[in-house]
Write a protein that holds these residues in place. Structure first.
Motif, PDB file in Angstrom:
ATOM      1  N   GLY A 553       4.423  -9.733   1.642  1.00  0.00           N
ATOM      2  CA  GLY A 553       3.121 -11.229   0.923  1.00  0.00           C
ATOM      3  C   GLY A 553       2.203 -10.467   0.316  1.00  0.00           C
ATOM      4  N   GLU A 554       1.901  -8.850  -0.024  1.00  0.00           N
ATOM      5  CA  GLU A 554       0.928  -7.459  -0.252  1.00  0.00           C
ATOM      6  C   GLU A 554       1.818  -7.368  -0.939  1.00  0.00           C
ATOM      7  OE1 GLU A 554      -2.050  -7.278   3.345  1.00  0.00           O
ATOM      8  OE2 GLU A 554      -0.877  -6.549   3.407  1.00  0.00           O
ATOM      9  N   ILE A 555       1.013  -6.752  -2.492  1.00  0.00           N
ATOM     10  CA  ILE A 555       1.472  -6.142  -3.015  1.00  0.00           C
ATOM     11  C   ILE A 555       1.247  -4.446  -2.839  1.00  0.00           C
ATOM     12  CG2 ILE A 555       1.158  -4.878  -6.014  1.00  0.00           C
ATOM     13  CD1 ILE A 555      -0.198  -7.630  -6.492  1.00  0.00           C
ATOM     14  N   ILE A 556       2.337  -3.499  -3.003  1.00  0.00           N
ATOM     15  CA  ILE A 556       2.156  -1.981  -2.113  1.00  0.00           C
ATOM     16  C   ILE A 556       2.706  -1.175  -3.239  1.00  0.00           C
ATOM     17  CG2 ILE A 556       3.360  -3.164  -0.302  1.00  0.00           C
ATOM     18  CD1 ILE A 556       5.547  -2.033  -0.444  1.00  0.00           C
ATOM     19  N   GLN A 557       2.880  -1.975  -4.897  1.00  0.00           N
ATOM     20  CA  GLN A 557       3.269  -0.960  -6.079  1.00  0.00           C
ATOM     21  C   GLN A 557       3.351  -1.590  -6.661  1.00  0.00           C
ATOM     22  OE1 GLN A 557       7.067   1.667  -4.007  1.00  0.00           O
ATOM     23  NE2 GLN A 557       5.485   3.086  -5.034  1.00  0.00           N
ATOM     24  N   GLU A 558       2.358  -1.249  -8.004  1.00  0.00           N
ATOM     25  CA  GLU A 558       2.837  -1.777  -9.213  1.00  0.00           C
ATOM     26  C   GLU A 558       2.340  -0.081 -10.458  1.00  0.00           C
ATOM     27  OE1 GLU A 558      -0.064  -4.967 -11.739  1.00  0.00           O
ATOM     28  OE2 GLU A 558      -0.797  -4.323  -9.361  1.00  0.00           O
ATOM     29  N   GLY A 559       3.162  -1.100 -12.093  1.00  0.00           N
ATOM     30  CA  GLY A 559       3.367  -0.118 -12.661  1.00  0.00           C
ATOM     31  C   GLY A 559       4.740  -0.078 -12.976  1.00  0.00           C
ATOM     32  N   THR A 560       5.032   0.891 -13.779  1.00  0.00           N
ATOM     33  CA  THR A 560       5.908   1.239 -14.439  1.00  0.00           C
ATOM     34  C   THR A 560       7.431   1.864 -13.966  1.00  0.00           C
ATOM     35  OG1 THR A 560       5.720   3.390 -15.949  1.00  0.00           O
ATOM     36  CG2 THR A 560       5.477   0.881 -17.088  1.00  0.00           C
ATOM     37  N   HIS A 561       8.908   2.392 -15.113  1.00  0.00           N
ATOM     38  CA  HIS A 561       9.833   2.145 -14.133  1.00  0.00           C
ATOM     39  C   HIS A 561       9.850   3.991 -13.551  1.00  0.00           C
ATOM     40  CE1 HIS A 561      13.778   3.307 -12.887  1.00  0.00           C
ATOM     41  NE2 HIS A 561      13.773   4.379 -13.419  1.00  0.00           N
ATOM     42  N   THR A 562       9.144   4.507 -15.083  1.00  0.00           N
ATOM     43  CA  THR A 562       8.290   6.285 -14.763  1.00  0.00           C
ATOM     44  C   THR A 562       7.622   6.197 -13.393  1.00  0.00           C
ATOM     45  OG1 THR A 562       9.097   5.822 -16.942  1.00  0.00           O
ATOM     46  CG2 THR A 562       7.984   7.932 -16.089  1.00  0.00           C
ATOM     47  N   GLU A 563       6.465   5.382 -13.574  1.00  0.00           N
ATOM     48  CA  GLU A 563       5.286   5.601 -13.105  1.00  0.00           C
ATOM     49  C   GLU A 563       5.728   5.697 -11.653  1.00  0.00           C
ATOM     50  OE1 GLU A 563       1.575   4.329 -16.001  1.00  0.00           O
ATOM     51  OE2 GLU A 563       2.537   2.702 -14.224  1.00  0.00           O
ATOM     52  N   LEU A 564       6.436   4.869 -11.175  1.00  0.00           N
ATOM     53  CA  LEU A 564       6.906   4.037  -9.672  1.00  0.00           C
ATOM     54  C   LEU A 564       8.170   5.575  -9.131  1.00  0.00           C
ATOM     55  CD1 LEU A 564       7.328  -0.178  -9.814  1.00  0.00           C
ATOM     56  CD2 LEU A 564       5.119   1.607  -9.128  1.00  0.00           C
ATOM     57  N   ASN A 565       9.246   6.082 -10.063  1.00  0.00           N
ATOM     58  CA  ASN A 565      10.055   6.801  -9.612  1.00  0.00           C
ATOM     59  C   ASN A 565       9.383   7.771  -9.216  1.00  0.00           C
ATOM     60  OD1 ASN A 565      12.842   7.508  -9.080  1.00  0.00           O
ATOM     61  ND2 ASN A 565      12.447   8.217 -11.445  1.00  0.00           N
ATOM     62  N   ASN A 566       7.946   8.530 -10.181  1.00  0.00           N
ATOM     63  CA  ASN A 566       6.947   9.761  -9.727  1.00  0.00           C
ATOM     64  C   ASN A 566       6.378   9.936  -9.039  1.00  0.00           C
ATOM     65  OD1 ASN A 566       8.819  10.633 -12.209  1.00  0.00           O
ATOM     66  ND2 ASN A 566       7.239  10.383 -14.165  1.00  0.00           N
ATOM     67  N   THR A 567       6.120   8.007  -7.919  1.00  0.00           N
ATOM     68  CA  THR A 567       5.336   8.120  -6.899  1.00  0.00           C
ATOM     69  C   THR A 567       6.345   8.032  -5.908  1.00  0.00           C
ATOM     70  OG1 THR A 567       3.891   7.237  -8.010  1.00  0.00           O
ATOM     71  CG2 THR A 567       3.281   7.148  -6.503  1.00  0.00           C
ATOM     72  N   ASP A 568       6.142   8.763  -4.577  1.00  0.00           N
ATOM     73  CA  ASP A 568       6.472   8.628  -3.128  1.00  0.00           C
ATOM     74  C   ASP A 568       7.046   7.122  -2.816  1.00  0.00           C
ATOM     75  OD1 ASP A 568       7.359  10.921  -3.074  1.00  0.00           O
ATOM     76  OD2 ASP A 568       6.322  12.214  -1.878  1.00  0.00           O
ATOM     77  N   GLY A 569       7.379   6.466  -2.407  1.00  0.00           N
ATOM     78  CA  GLY A 569       7.381   4.767  -1.567  1.00  0.00           C
ATOM     79  C   GLY A 569       8.502   4.386  -1.426  1.00  0.00           C
ATOM     80  N   TYR A 570       7.841   2.752  -1.874  1.00  0.00           N
ATOM     81  CA  TYR A 570       9.353   2.065  -1.642  1.00  0.00           C
ATOM     82  C   TYR A 570      10.282   2.344  -2.566  1.00  0.00           C
ATOM     83  CZ  TYR A 570      12.233  -2.321  -1.731  1.00  0.00           C
ATOM     84  OH  TYR A 570      13.343  -2.921  -1.024  1.00  0.00           O
ATOM     85  N   TYR A 571      10.070   2.211  -3.884  1.00  0.00           N
ATOM     86  CA  TYR A 571      10.322   1.827  -5.228  1.00  0.00           C
ATOM     87  C   TYR A 571      11.401   3.221  -5.850  1.00  0.00           C
ATOM     88  CZ  TYR A 571      12.128   1.360  -9.907  1.00  0.00           C
ATOM     89  OH  TYR A 571      12.439   1.165 -10.988  1.00  0.00           O
ATOM     90  N   LYS A 572      11.262   4.487  -4.892  1.00  0.00           N
ATOM     91  CA  LYS A 572      11.131   5.411  -5.240  1.00  0.00           C
ATOM     92  C   LYS A 572      12.570   5.500  -4.052  1.00  0.00           C
ATOM     93  CE  LYS A 572      10.652  10.768  -6.108  1.00  0.00           C
ATOM     94  NZ  LYS A 572      10.127  11.755  -6.095  1.00  0.00           N
ATOM     95  N   GLU A 573      12.329   5.290  -2.876  1.00  0.00           N
ATOM     96  CA  GLU A 573      13.360   5.559  -1.674  1.00  0.00           C
ATOM     97  C   GLU A 573      14.623   4.502  -2.772  1.00  0.00           C
ATOM     98  OE1 GLU A 573      13.753   4.172   2.629  1.00  0.00           O
ATOM     99  OE2 GLU A 573      11.963   4.840   1.911  1.00  0.00           O
ATOM    100  N   LEU A 574      13.930   3.880  -2.916  1.00  0.00           N
ATOM    101  CA  LEU A 574      15.399   2.081  -3.581  1.00  0.00           C
ATOM    102  C   LEU A 574      16.128   3.025  -4.306  1.00  0.00           C
ATOM    103  CD1 LEU A 574      16.476  -0.448  -2.527  1.00  0.00           C
ATOM    104  CD2 LEU A 574      14.612  -1.633  -4.856  1.00  0.00           C
TER     105      LEU A 574
END
Length: 583
Positions: A553-574
């Protein structure tokens, strides 16, 4: 009968038809009262001939005249009885029509939490079986009630005028009957309520069994379901028998008490005739006819009581829902245009039925025409955001704004007309594929339907069916595969051409190649349209203008595909996991 006061507005609406019906009822019964007195006169004519007070030809003339009057009165009574049914029974059908529309309209205004708390079978039973019981009160009960009242009001005074003592003895059983009816009717009311509640349970059980027949067969649960139905049927039989046993007392009691009245007429009347208190034996015949004319009205009192008690129990169940106010109220009457800018300000939301907090103080902005994707694990609150945008629920705290205006200050119909929603569990109606797609826009042409079907990449599948777009789907679209249902649902939303698209993981049953083709088409169609995409796949989200990742229920990441893919976290791992799976 306090619950039945709800029907007064309908009686007021159709008061003129009811008035005419009641008037015709009274006239019909008045004509039927002519026969007993002329039977008496016929017997007096015969007595006059036997006593040599009138000639044979005069007696024959009187008998012929009286017979004509009796036959004519019977024909007129029959005609008015027919007209009586054509007016009052018709009114009951009008009221049934209006009440069903009122209940169904109220059902549609109630919010989703209502449907989570109540079973479909129970809702169906209240709008069908319960309303049918109420109709019996609004028609037959009124018709026979007026009929009974008219008979009592007319016959009893006539009996006292012609032979007061005989009338008094004849009517002795009636007060006893009234007391018995009062006591029995109280029992009927309780047992009628139980019967209606059981019918709701039975409707729910059968509806769920038929809807889930594929699961029942897959798990070989037929014996278990049959056993459950047998137990339910046994309960229904016991409940109905309890009511039937009480109802069974009515007619035997009526016949017994009417029989006692006939004995009084013959015995007391005979004594009075022998003593000279009654001038003619025709009075006894007239009284026997009066008593037998009262047989049906007296007997019908029990039936009317049963009808009214059943109707009261049913209307009480209907009123329970009609008195429930929807939590989502349309607070603005005038239309409010929607362009598509969305903002969540410190929004939190907790489901009332489960007390689960789906969103916790989240904030974000979406510009009009932007495409935003929401990713996250199951239960992270993604679908809840879409529900709040279309205002299927109101926030627990915080504020949702559309075009800078609090969502509560928008006309509800304008808001939902501007939204095209495709749920994860695509729902299709038991209708043709064409009409299911056309559900998004009733005025669309066939060419428009084919165009959106092509963009949803389902046109070729439809063309492969024997009836093509005229193919009738099974309940909930069971005729189609999961992916086909989702794509037909997407076509429906595209045909609506709204300002805001809400896609709730609607490509989960589609292969990756078809998904990519659909996404490319959606990108073209949704240009300058605000689009919210909920998905578990990065492929559905990577081309979005903004990606929001949720967790608990909380926002943990926000940004474009490129931004999130360059940042370690849930999105890059997924992304890496799904990329390796694809390879």
């Amino acid at each position: 009968m306090k619950e039945l006061k709800h029907l007064n507005k309908y009686f007021k609406k159709y008061w003129f038809k009811l008035f005419i019906g009641i008037l015709i009822t009274i006239i019909a019964r008045v004509f039927s009262l002519i026969m007993p007195s002329y039977v008496n006169k016929s017997i007096q004519a015969i007595e006059g001939f036997v006593g040599n007070t009138i000639s044979k030809s005069a007696a024959k003339g009187l008998l012929f005249e009286y017979i004509l009057i009796i036959v004519g009165a019977a024909l007129l009574s029959g005609l008015f009885t027919f007209l009586m049914r054509q007016t009052i029974i018709n009114v009951s059908r009008y009221i049934e029509f209006d009440l069903k529309n009122e209940v169904f309209d109220h059902y549609q205004r109630l919010n989703l939490s209502f449907y989570k708390k109540n079973r479909i079978g129970d809702l169906m039973n209240r709008i069908s079986e319960d309303i049918n019981q109420v109709r019996m009160y609004a028609g037959p009960a009124i018709m026979y009630g007026i009929n009974t009242l008219t008979m009592f009001v007319c016959i009893i005074p006539l009996m006292f005028i012609k032979a007061p003592t005989l009338a008094a003895y004849t009517l002795i059983p009636l007060p006893i009957l009234s007391v018995l009816i009062y006591q029995i009717s109280k029992i009927i009311h309780k047992r009628s309520t139980k019967v209606q509640e059981f019918l709701s349970s039975l409707s729910t059980f059968t509806q769920e069994s038929f809807s889930g027949v594929a699961v029942i067969k897959a798990y070989a649960l037929e014996p278990k379901i049959n056993a459950e139905l047998e137990d339910l049927a046994q309960e229904g039989k016991d409940t109905s028998m309890d009511l039937a046993k009480v109802n069974a007392w009515f007619f035997p009691l009526m016949i017994l008490l009417i029989g006692i009245s006939n004995i009084f007429v013959i015995y007391i009347g005979g004594k009075q005739y022998i003593n000279g208190d009654i001038a003619s034996i025709g009075i006894i015949a007239e009284f026997i006819l009066y008593v037998n004319m009262l047989t049906w009205p007296v007997a019908i009192v029990g039936w009317l009581t049963s009808i009214i008690q059943r109707a009261e129990a049913s209307q009480k169940r209907i009123n329970e829902f009609l008195h429930e106010q929807p939590s989502i109220q349309n607070e603005v009457e005038i239309a409010t245009p929607v362009t598509g800018a969305i903002e969540f300000k410190n929004v939190s939301f907790t489901y009332e039925d489960t007390n689960i907090t789906a969103l916790k103080n989240i904030s974000f902005q979406i510009k009009a025409g932007e495409t935003v994707a929401f990713l996250g694990k199951t239960g992270s609150g993604k679908s809840t955001i879409l529900d709040l945008v279309s205002r299927l629920y109101d926030v627990s705290s915080g504020e949702v704004l559309i075009d800078g205006t609090p969502i509560r200050n928008l006309n509800l119909n304008s808001l939902r007309s501007a939204v095209g929603s495709v749920p994860q569990d695509a729902f299709l109606f038991s209708d043709t594929i064409e009409n299911n797609i056309k559900f998004g826009n009733e005025n669309a042409s066939f060419d428009d339907i084919v165009t959106v079907a092509k963009k949803a990449v389902v046109h070729e599948n439809i063309e492969g069916f024997t009836q093509q777009y005229n193919t009738i789907l099974g309940e909930r679209g069971i005729t189609l595969s999961g992916g086909q249902k989702q794509r037909v649902s997407i076509a429906r939303a595209l045909l609506k051409d709204p300002q805001i698209y809400l896609f709730d993981d609607c490509l989960s049953a589609v292969d990756t190649e078809t998904e990519e083709e659909i996404l490319n088409n959606l990108k073209e169609v949704s240009e300058n349209k605000t689009t919210l995409i909920v998905s578990h796949r990065v492929s559905s989200a990577k081309n979005a203008d903004k990606i929001i990742v949720l967790e608990n229920g909380e926002i943990i990441q926000e940004g474009t595909h490129t931004e999130l893919n360059n940042t370690d976290g849930y999105y890059k791992e997924l992304y890496l996991n799904q990329l390796s799976e694809k390879e």
